[in-house]
Design an enzyme around this catalytic site. Structure first.
Site, short mmCIF file in Angstrom:
data_model
loop_
_atom_site.label_atom_id
_atom_site.label_comp_id
_atom_site.label_asym_id
_atom_site.label_seq_id
_atom_site.Cartn_x
_atom_site.Cartn_y
_atom_site.Cartn_z
N ASP A 8 26.28 -1.98 -7.82
CA ASP A 8 25.43 -2.91 -7.07
C ASP A 8 26.21 -3.46 -5.86
O ASP A 8 27.44 -3.42 -5.83
CB ASP A 8 25.06 -4.04 -8.04
CG ASP A 8 24.24 -5.14 -7.41
OD1 ASP A 8 23.41 -4.85 -6.53
OD2 ASP A 8 24.42 -6.31 -7.82
N ASP A 10 25.20 -6.88 -3.73
CA ASP A 10 25.29 -8.34 -3.70
C ASP A 10 25.82 -8.91 -5.01
O ASP A 10 25.25 -8.69 -6.08
CB ASP A 10 23.92 -8.95 -3.38
CG ASP A 10 23.41 -8.52 -2.01
OD1 ASP A 10 24.15 -8.74 -1.04
OD2 ASP A 10 22.33 -7.93 -1.93
N ASP A 103 25.40 -7.49 -11.43
CA ASP A 103 25.55 -8.88 -11.87
C ASP A 103 24.25 -9.49 -12.39
O ASP A 103 24.23 -10.65 -12.78
CB ASP A 103 26.13 -9.75 -10.74
CG ASP A 103 25.22 -9.80 -9.53
OD1 ASP A 103 24.54 -8.79 -9.25
OD2 ASP A 103 25.17 -10.84 -8.86
MG LIG Z 1 23.55 -8.19 -7.45
#
Ligand SMILES: [Mg+2]
Length: 135
Positions: A8, A10, A103
């Site tokens: 990922d 961000d 996340d």
């Molecule tokens: Mg993320």
């Protein structure tokens, strides 16, 4: 054959930065000007030796600059190792892979076919932890 690792952007490769995401998400330059997370660029390069690595990120639909800026960010900060390895989607579960480092469980991560490494929490609080697990 190498196992596939999806990563990922961000909050995993890219720092969230200052200010409210909601307020800034439609601004030009917001995504391009973000800094890499500590150890992320080195980790991507190290993992790319052993794994087939792809960056899988969900851009902001209402901000077309975001789509372009993510592509430019990858070239600026990671370079050759990530060339043509950027997948922008709102459906991460449709991307094949053995592991996803993310996340959140958003954008299909909860339905991903492989193992979800929840970045930033518990056993995987930073890139050192993730590298230790995958190497
Ligand atoms: Mg993320």
């Amino acid at each position: 054959m190498k196992k596939i690792v999806l990563i990922d952007m961000d909050g995993v490769l890219v720092e969230f930065g200052d200010g409210s995401f909601k307020e800034n998400k439609n601004k030009k330059g917001f995504f391009f000007n973000k800094k890499p997370i500590k150890g992320a660029v080195k980790a991507f390069k190290e993992l790319s030796v052993k794994y087939d690595c792809y960056i899988v990120s969900t851009p902001v639909w209402s901000n077309p600059h975001c789509w372009m800026e993510k592509r430019l960010w990858v070239e600026k900060h990671i370079g050759l190792e990530a060339k043509k390895r950027l997948i922008l989607t709102h459906h991460k579960n449709l991307v094949k892979g053995d592991y996803i480092i993310d996340d959140t469980k958003n954008h299909g991560v909860d339905k991903f076919e492989g193992v979800h490494i929840m970045f930033g929490q518990k056993s995987y609080s930073n890139w050192n932890d993730v590298l230790e697990y995958l190497k």
